[in-house]
Design a protein around this motif. Structure first.
Motif, PDB file in Angstrom:
ATOM      1  N   MET A   1      10.123 -16.146  39.459  1.00 23.11           N
ATOM      2  CA  MET A   1      10.523 -16.678  40.750  1.00 23.11           C
ATOM      3  C   MET A   1       9.255 -16.968  41.550  1.00 23.11           C
ATOM      4  O   MET A   1       8.216 -16.321  41.311  1.00 23.11           O
ATOM      5  N   PRO A   2       9.301 -17.963  42.434  1.00 19.75           N
ATOM      6  CA  PRO A   2       8.088 -18.330  43.171  1.00 19.75           C
ATOM      7  C   PRO A   2       7.462 -17.117  43.868  1.00 19.75           C
ATOM      8  O   PRO A   2       8.150 -16.321  44.513  1.00 19.75           O
ATOM      9  N   GLY A   3       6.174 -16.991  43.680  1.00 17.51           N
ATOM     10  CA  GLY A   3       5.455 -15.879  44.273  1.00 17.51           C
ATOM     11  C   GLY A   3       5.329 -14.684  43.367  1.00 17.51           C
ATOM     12  O   GLY A   3       4.653 -13.707  43.719  1.00 17.51           O
ATOM     13  N   ALA A   4       5.959 -14.749  42.205  1.00 12.80           N
ATOM     14  CA  ALA A   4       5.899 -13.615  41.275  1.00 12.80           C
ATOM     15  C   ALA A   4       5.304 -14.076  39.945  1.00 12.80           C
ATOM     16  O   ALA A   4       5.243 -15.275  39.664  1.00 12.80           O
ATOM     17  N   ASP A   5       4.850 -13.120  39.171  1.00 12.65           N
ATOM     18  CA  ASP A   5       4.318 -13.454  37.851  1.00 12.65           C
ATOM     19  C   ASP A   5       5.476 -13.696  36.885  1.00 12.65           C
ATOM     20  O   ASP A   5       6.520 -13.037  36.978  1.00 12.65           O
TER      21      ASP A   5
END
Lengths: 349, 319
Positions: B242-246
């Motif tokens: 998810m955006p912002g996560a690895d």
């Protein structure tokens, strides 16, 4: 819509009544043109002239008693032999599923209308004598705005697909009921700005007792999802909930069943009790936003022909409240076809 | 499964189907030797004789079996679901061609769970081998399938995700000796999965690779001469981001219960109920009551005896 419903029910009822009449009397045979020879020297086709002796009208030949004229002749013996087709047990009582599955490659189609303006369609096909797939529209799913809204409206059309598998009656051992495990799930449906889905897992057993009585008992495990503006007030965001999040597994389970009796060779009396989800978009708690409501139906089925049946009866959408004012009278007509099965059998030869 | 237990609902379904079929009177199952007999290729064969088979499938629903389609035979498979993701038709297909009597080459979609949470078919090319051991009743047969992953692109907002899965299956098949109506399949899937996320400028945001050992198994119950009940369950790679996560790779349980119906000897119809549960993911599991995520899948497998057809038409490839 109501007029259309009434018209269709009238046509269906008329067809049934007409089909139920006895066959007309056997008509007499027309005179055999070669049976009565004309007098010698006369033209049998000439008009009688004045002065001619009165002719005696010969009695028309009577067909031999062993060969009466049949206005509905049986199919010629030259038609290729086809294995006898067994009677088809219906996959539904009136609104609830039975443990009976359609035979392999047999099509089943049902249309229904009711006095509340509901219209339904159901089409299925038997798969390998052990399963069944179908698509349908249902008008059983209902919606309300909030807790103060006492009357619920139906959401329609609500498209569903179903897949059932099981074993037929007496297949494993004598007196074994037919058993079917079914899964029905809807496509996502949008109504009044809310998106919803339902799913139902059923296990049902059906058993004939003699030729004239059958019983169906089962359990359904329900699930549903609802998305949209589920909270009242300003600056609220859309969110979604599922039935399995707001209810316990016990709340998701509901028993259902039905009985059918055959007082006349072609007529059945049917009663069933099922359940249907109801969405309440702005109800105060999430637990009240998705609930199951009991539906009681009773009616009759008349087998017009081996391929056609008509049903009519009464359905009470929420028998839990004993509110008969919302009861609907419905009419349904269903058709079955062995055509695909015949084609497959021919292709295998 | 998240708490280390097999989901009770899936277990009950499998047990119920097993119990039902256990009491089934034995169906007329052709002996193994007969099902292994290839179609005879003669110039004088009619189309009806050619398409009468026998034909042999090399898969359950998604899992390979210890069989191959056979020499001079090609199969085309496809399946789809309208229900798993609203408004989207997820589909998968297989094109397999027999290569000798013990191998087949194939282009297929292998099962995985995409970032969007649906069972996403990831394309792969592969080869499947039936290990040539003497086949006797009651003795298991073994097979190996290698599927080389082809990248699959997925778009989420302005980000491009590239998913890839390469599999090695080791499978065994055991057909009940006297009780010919039961066939068990089991095996292990060794998957190397990779997920690469790039932004709109084409710059890589993150890449993850993971090797997973995934058990898989299934059973077939011959219900009559033409239809089999099939149950299959196995773990599959699950891509997560998810955006912002690895990006991350976990695994999820995929299970199917349905039938395979030989409408004609050369056409098999598939119908099944699909179950999916995420295992070890950041998302909350649907739980045992979450049947609204189940789906219905329909498909078909068509056998094309191209060798026999070519023999009939041109005289080539005849016995």
């Amino acid at each position: 819509m109501k007029q259309l419903g009434r018209s269709l029910m009238l046509v269906v009822a008329t067809t049934a009544v007409a089909r139920a009449q006895p066959q007309p009397d056997v008509p007499t045979l027309p005179p055999d043109p070669g049976g009565a020879p004309a007098a010698p020297g006369t033209d049998p086709t000439a008009d009688p002239q004045p002065g001619d002796p009165p002719t005696v009208q010969a009695d028309p030949p009577v067909a031999p008693p062993e060969a009466p004229y049949d206005p509905y002749p049986a199919p010629s013996a030259s038609v290729p032999d086809e294995p006898p087709r067994p009677p088809i047990n219906m996959p539904e009582v009136l609104t609830t599923p039975t443990g009976f599955l359609l035979p392999a490659a047999v099509f089943y189609t049902k249309f229904g209308l009711d006095t509340g303006g509901g219209a339904t369609f159901d089409s299925r096909i038997g798969l390998g004598d052990v399963a069944e797939f179908g698509v349908a529209t249902t008008d059983a799913i209902r919606q309300r705005q909030d807790d103060s809204d006492e009357d619920s409206d139906r959401i329609q059309p609500y498209f569903t697909a179903s897949f059932r598998l099981g074993v037929g009656e007496d297949r494993l051992f004598k007196h074994q009921p037919a058993v079917a495990l079914g899964f029905r799930k809807s496509f996502e449906t949008k109504s009044e700005g809310y998106e919803s889905r339902i799913a139902e897992l059923t296990l049902v057993a059906s058993k004939h007792f003699g030729d004239k009585f059958a019983m169906h008992v089962g359990g359904a495990f329900w699930d549903a999802s609802l998305a949209g503006q589920l909270d009242s007030g300003d600056d609220v965001e859309d969110r979604s909930i599922t039935f399995h999040d707001v209810a316990t597994p016990k709340d998701q389970f509901r028993p259902f069943g039905g009985i059918q009796a055959r007082p006349l060779p072609r007529s059945l009396i049917l009663i069933d009790l099922g359940w249907a989800p109801e969405f309440c978009y702005q109800c105060a708690t999430d637990a009240r936003k998705i609930r199951l409501r009991p539906v009681l139906s009773w009616g009759v089925r008349y087998e017009v022909a081996s391929w056609m049946r008509i049903e009519s009866g009464v359905r009470v959408p929420d028998i839990g409240d004993a509110n008969l004012l919302n009861a609907q009278i419905f009419g349904q007509v269903s058709f079955t076809s062995w055509g695909l099965r015949r084609a497959i059998d021919r292709a295998k030869q | 499964m998240t708490d280390g237990r097999f989901p009770r609902t899936a277990a009950l379904v499998l047990l119920a189907s097993t119990g039902l079929a256990h009491a089934e009177e034995p169906a007329a199952v052709p002996p193994e030797a007969a099902t292994d007999a290839p179609t005879v290729r003669r110039r004088t064969s009619t189309l009806a004789e050619i398409y009468r088979g026998p034909f042999r499938s090399s898969r359950l629903f998604a899992m390979p079996t210890a069989d191959v389609v056979g020499a001079y035979v090609m199969t085309v498979s496809g399946e789809g679901s309208l229900l798993q993701q609203p408004g989207a038709l997820t589909s998968a297909g297989v094109l397999a061609i027999g290569f000798g009597d013990i191998a087949q080459l194939e282009y297929r979609h292998t099962s995985a769970i995409s970032v969007e949470g649906v069972t996403a078919p990831v394309p792969a090319v592969g080869v499947q081998l039936a290990i040539p051991l003497p086949r006797r009743p009651g003795i298991p047969a073994f097979g190996v399938a290698f599927r080389l992953g082809v990248p699959r692109d997925e778009q989420i907002d302005a980000f491009e995700l590239e998913e890839k899965v390469t599999d090695l299956y080791l499978v065994a098949r055991w057909r009940g000796g006297a009780a010919g109506w039961l066939t068990l399949h089991g095996g292990t899937r060794v998957s190397s999965a990779s997920l690469t996320v790039t932004d709109a400028m084409g710059l890589a945001i993150g890449t993850v690779e993971k090797r997973l050992v995934l058990p898989t198994g299934g059973l077939e119950l011959q219900m009559n001469d033409e239809a089999k009940l099939v149950a299959e369950a196995g773990l599959a790679p699950r891509f997560m981001w998810m955006p912002g996560a690895d990006p991350a790779i976990g695994y999820g349980l995929l299970a199917r219960l349905g039938l395979r119906w030989s409408v004609l000897p050369s056409v098999i119809f598939d119908g099944s109920i699909g179950y999916q549960q995420e295992v070890g993911t950041v998302e909350p599991p649907a739980g045992r009551g979450g049947i609204v995520q189940w789906d219905i899948r329909l498909g078909a497998e068509v056998f094309v005896p191209w060798g026999a057809l070519a023999c009939r038409a041109t005289g080539a490839f005849c016995d």
